[in-house]
Scaffold this motif. Sequence first.
Motif, mmCIF file in Angstrom:
data_model
loop_
_atom_site.group_PDB
_atom_site.id
_atom_site.type_symbol
_atom_site.label_atom_id
_atom_site.label_comp_id
_atom_site.label_asym_id
_atom_site.label_seq_id
_atom_site.Cartn_x
_atom_site.Cartn_y
_atom_site.Cartn_z
ATOM 1 N N ALA A 98 14.003 -0.689 1.900
ATOM 2 C CA ALA A 98 14.344 -0.702 0.525
ATOM 3 C C ALA A 98 13.489 -0.826 -0.405
ATOM 4 N N ALA A 99 12.664 -2.165 -0.530
ATOM 5 C CA ALA A 99 11.598 -2.389 -1.420
ATOM 6 C C ALA A 99 10.641 -1.641 -1.297
ATOM 7 N N PHE A 100 9.935 -1.351 0.028
ATOM 8 C CA PHE A 100 8.723 -0.649 0.091
ATOM 9 C C PHE A 100 8.951 0.964 -0.344
ATOM 10 N N THR A 101 10.284 1.448 0.046
ATOM 11 C CA THR A 101 10.690 2.986 -0.402
ATOM 12 C C THR A 101 10.748 3.078 -1.847
ATOM 13 N N VAL A 105 8.387 5.626 -4.021
ATOM 14 C CA VAL A 105 8.813 6.598 -4.873
ATOM 15 C C VAL A 105 8.450 6.230 -6.357
ATOM 16 N N ALA A 106 8.557 5.066 -6.895
ATOM 17 C CA ALA A 106 8.227 4.735 -8.298
ATOM 18 C C ALA A 106 6.600 5.133 -8.287
ATOM 19 N N GLY A 107 5.882 4.809 -7.400
ATOM 20 C CA GLY A 107 4.551 5.174 -7.674
ATOM 21 C C GLY A 107 4.180 6.367 -7.753
ATOM 22 N N LEU A 108 4.931 7.632 -6.919
ATOM 23 C CA LEU A 108 4.926 8.686 -6.995
ATOM 24 C C LEU A 108 5.310 9.543 -8.253
ATOM 25 N N SER A 109 6.251 8.627 -8.954
ATOM 26 C CA SER A 109 6.809 9.229 -10.021
ATOM 27 C C SER A 109 6.051 8.818 -11.330
ATOM 28 N N PHE A 110 5.170 7.872 -11.281
ATOM 29 C CA PHE A 110 4.293 7.363 -12.331
ATOM 30 C C PHE A 110 3.184 8.366 -12.525
ATOM 31 N N ASN A 137 0.807 -1.295 0.013
ATOM 32 C CA ASN A 137 0.163 -0.039 -0.150
ATOM 33 C C ASN A 137 1.023 1.259 -0.149
ATOM 34 N N LEU A 138 0.852 1.928 -1.002
ATOM 35 C CA LEU A 138 2.099 2.953 -1.342
ATOM 36 C C LEU A 138 1.432 4.177 -0.373
ATOM 37 N N GLU A 139 0.246 4.391 0.335
ATOM 38 C CA GLU A 139 -0.284 5.415 0.965
ATOM 39 C C GLU A 139 0.164 5.291 2.273
ATOM 40 N N THR A 140 0.728 4.038 2.929
ATOM 41 C CA THR A 140 1.307 3.889 4.283
ATOM 42 C C THR A 140 2.585 4.052 4.480
ATOM 43 N N ASP A 141 3.221 4.117 5.906
ATOM 44 C CA ASP A 141 4.336 3.735 6.204
ATOM 45 C C ASP A 141 4.489 2.486 5.943
ATOM 46 N N GLY A 143 -5.241 4.360 -8.014
ATOM 47 C CA GLY A 143 -6.624 4.831 -7.895
ATOM 48 C C GLY A 143 -6.664 5.441 -6.653
ATOM 49 N N LEU A 144 -7.884 5.321 -6.017
ATOM 50 C CA LEU A 144 -8.278 5.836 -4.601
ATOM 51 C C LEU A 144 -7.113 5.314 -3.572
ATOM 52 N N VAL A 145 -6.868 4.248 -3.781
ATOM 53 C CA VAL A 145 -5.902 3.343 -2.799
ATOM 54 C C VAL A 145 -4.811 2.888 -3.823
ATOM 55 N N ALA A 146 -3.467 3.559 -3.652
ATOM 56 C CA ALA A 146 -2.663 3.432 -4.488
ATOM 57 C C ALA A 146 -1.944 2.057 -3.878
ATOM 58 N N PHE A 147 -1.572 1.153 -4.470
ATOM 59 C CA PHE A 147 -0.813 -0.032 -4.211
ATOM 60 C C PHE A 147 -0.002 -0.675 -5.318
#
Length: 202
Positions: free
Chosen positions: A129-132, A136-141, A55-59, A180-184
Amino acid sequence: MSAEKINLAIALFTFAAACAAWWSAIAAKRQGDAAWEQVKLQRPRPVLVVEGDWNLETDADGQSGFVIRNVGSSPAFDIDISEIEGPLVPSERYSERLITERIFVIGEGCEVRAAQHRCTPGNQFDRDAAFTFLKVAGLSFAPTDDAGTPLRNTLKFSLTYSTLDGRRFTTRCTILFHLGLVAFAKIAPDASWLGANNPDKI
């Protein structure tokens, strides 16, 4: 019947017999090859699957990274995940890379959480590493194209491993980003987790 006709008939019969023998040999070889493929498929072998949903929205919770599970019938050796290059980070003007340490063995029915490192300018190691990397990739797309249509953003990598008898298998995988609404992001094989055998590596 003249001698010429007799000779022609013999020649035609000989040619037909030769063709039949050739065709029989081809058919026998094909059957033999098919039987050998079945034998190879029935030999015990590992089957590795890569698990990972983010889940790219959470820590990160300290448990990020790729989990590699052996669902096959024998150990897997010399496991290698190819380097994964992310998209260009516009604000930083570089592309991050995710490096996975080689794993020596995963036993039958066992799993290993891969040790991974982000490679960025001035930052070679990262606890999550993998999560971060994926965040970052998700924010760049871009989530949508110019027409507002959701984009299917992906990153590619391959998983390669060896069997006890020296066969080597490669599974090509895709990290799918849903923005989308929940990025993952999640991992899926391009074809099958069974992978493709590399005969040149045997």
